[in-house]
Design a protein around this motif. Sequence first.
Motif, mmCIF file in Angstrom:
data_model
loop_
_atom_site.group_PDB
_atom_site.id
_atom_site.type_symbol
_atom_site.label_atom_id
_atom_site.label_comp_id
_atom_site.label_asym_id
_atom_site.label_seq_id
_atom_site.Cartn_x
_atom_site.Cartn_y
_atom_site.Cartn_z
ATOM 1 N N ILE A 208 0.879 -1.166 0.000
ATOM 2 C CA ILE A 208 0.000 0.000 0.000
ATOM 3 C C ILE A 208 0.914 1.212 0.000
ATOM 4 N N ASP A 219 -5.823 -7.053 -4.865
ATOM 5 C CA ASP A 219 -5.104 -8.198 -4.300
ATOM 6 C C ASP A 219 -4.659 -9.124 -5.429
ATOM 7 N N THR A 243 3.474 -0.710 5.973
ATOM 8 C CA THR A 243 2.422 -1.743 5.997
ATOM 9 C C THR A 243 2.707 -2.895 6.953
ATOM 10 N N THR A 248 -2.384 -3.407 8.489
ATOM 11 C CA THR A 248 -3.498 -3.546 7.555
ATOM 12 C C THR A 248 -4.603 -4.452 8.092
ATOM 13 N N GLU A 250 -5.722 -7.406 8.021
ATOM 14 C CA GLU A 250 -5.939 -8.717 7.399
ATOM 15 C C GLU A 250 -4.669 -9.540 7.330
ATOM 16 N N ALA A 257 -1.398 -9.927 1.019
ATOM 17 C CA ALA A 257 -2.515 -9.789 0.080
ATOM 18 C C ALA A 257 -2.135 -10.287 -1.316
ATOM 19 N N ARG A 327 -7.825 -4.766 12.519
ATOM 20 C CA ARG A 327 -8.843 -5.283 11.586
ATOM 21 C C ARG A 327 -10.246 -4.893 12.052
ATOM 22 N N GLY A 331 -11.897 -1.586 10.514
ATOM 23 C CA GLY A 331 -13.064 -1.840 9.661
ATOM 24 C C GLY A 331 -14.237 -0.952 10.033
ATOM 25 N N ARG A 351 -10.525 4.990 1.289
ATOM 26 C CA ARG A 351 -9.922 3.692 0.981
ATOM 27 C C ARG A 351 -8.965 3.287 2.098
ATOM 28 N N ARG A 353 -7.079 -0.205 4.529
ATOM 29 C CA ARG A 353 -7.207 -1.496 5.199
ATOM 30 C C ARG A 353 -6.767 -1.324 6.631
ATOM 31 N N GLY A 354 -7.499 -1.957 7.544
ATOM 32 C CA GLY A 354 -7.108 -1.867 8.935
ATOM 33 C C GLY A 354 -7.037 -0.416 9.374
#
Length: 427
Positions: A208, A219, A243, A248, A250, A257, A327, A331, A351, A353-354
């Motif tokens: 990322i 991904d 990262t 992130t 996940e 990813a 996560r 989220g 946008r 993640r985590g």
Amino acid sequence: MTDLYTRHQAVLPDWLALYYEDPIEITHGEGRHVWDAKGNKYLDFFGGILTTMTAHALPEVTKAVSEQAGRIIHSSTLYLNRPMVELAERVAQLSGIPDARVFFTTSGTEANDTALLLATAYRRSNQILAMRNSYHGRSFSAVGITGNKGWSPTSLSPLQTLYVHGGVRTRGPYAGLDDAAFIEACVQDLRDLLGHVRPPAALIAEPIQGVGGFTAPPDGLYAAFREVLQEHGILWISDEVQTGWGRTGEHFWGWGAHAASGPPDMLTFAKGIGNGMSIGGVVARAEIMNSLDSNSISTFGGSPVTMAAGLANLGYLLEHDLQGNARRVGGLLIERLRAVAAQFGGVREVRGRGLMIGIELVKPGTDRAHPEGAAAVLEAAREEGLLIGKGGGHDTSVLRIAPPLSLTVAEAEEGASILERALRRAQ
């Protein structure tokens, strides 16, 4: 404060950027909060550029630093160093790279610089593949592979850099494609590029993109790239400076990813592992790490004090499942921010993640970047008691949100509410 700012300007470089029209001096912190010299309290959603990974003034880390400093602060890599060996063992095991070796540095810049040295020496090539919109550090070699003009002050470089499509999903020539077609187009572009040049040493890529505005490909893109790279013997370096360590949510590493092709040949890390102490490093397969045929040391890399901090910080992260917290809470925060963004025509995209979230701003009614709007939101958020960052590609128009990974649901809601007010004020 004005006096300190004047002194700053008198002795430090003009290009050493400061946030805010009236820059603040942060004097202390606790948990997810910091205080400035005027006594103002802030909820910290940027963590010293994703560096305060667990919490400010985490007792486990401060205790480890204090105890180690009371024994010995420095010895260099010319002597056996128990904390360094112990942290290297843990990092090697967590990296996923087989037969891993770890070299510690003092920053992410130096880590990427070392990875480039290893790759070019191992492959006997000074050509590097890098991603458009990328950022890899401040050193001469790292600037030479940075694909973001706002952070690249010179085109001079010891390396020949070839820039590849794919790091930005929603802009550029392939933005209108679905994910599968996007990946295929980027792979075909890579194949075409490699058909015109001698085989490069490595591809270096952030899973990322950090400074670039928390952009990411679909991904599996780097797994697809890896298949092409392996046909030519080209190495894959995953820049995990921002990262890594579960941020992130996940995945523990961003490369997770894109794991269909297995781990990268090398990964670089820094920032969060020290929770503010200066730690960076490279993990590589032994045959790559041991390929240098001359002596080397690191005077300050692997310092007993920073290694003690890293061990305590990593232990806390794993024991308290901060990846899982990133996560879950991340989220919730992303969904809350998307609901906020729906109220404002100037928000193009939320946008991430985590706990690595970007809010891209545009001039209302257009698709053009809006750096002035981002600066206004940054100021308004600070006035409301929230610290965030900013970044982006062609223009700095993305709000960067990356709190410590111990963020609570209540703090996430508080931060989202402040951002809503800041967006409204800036609008």
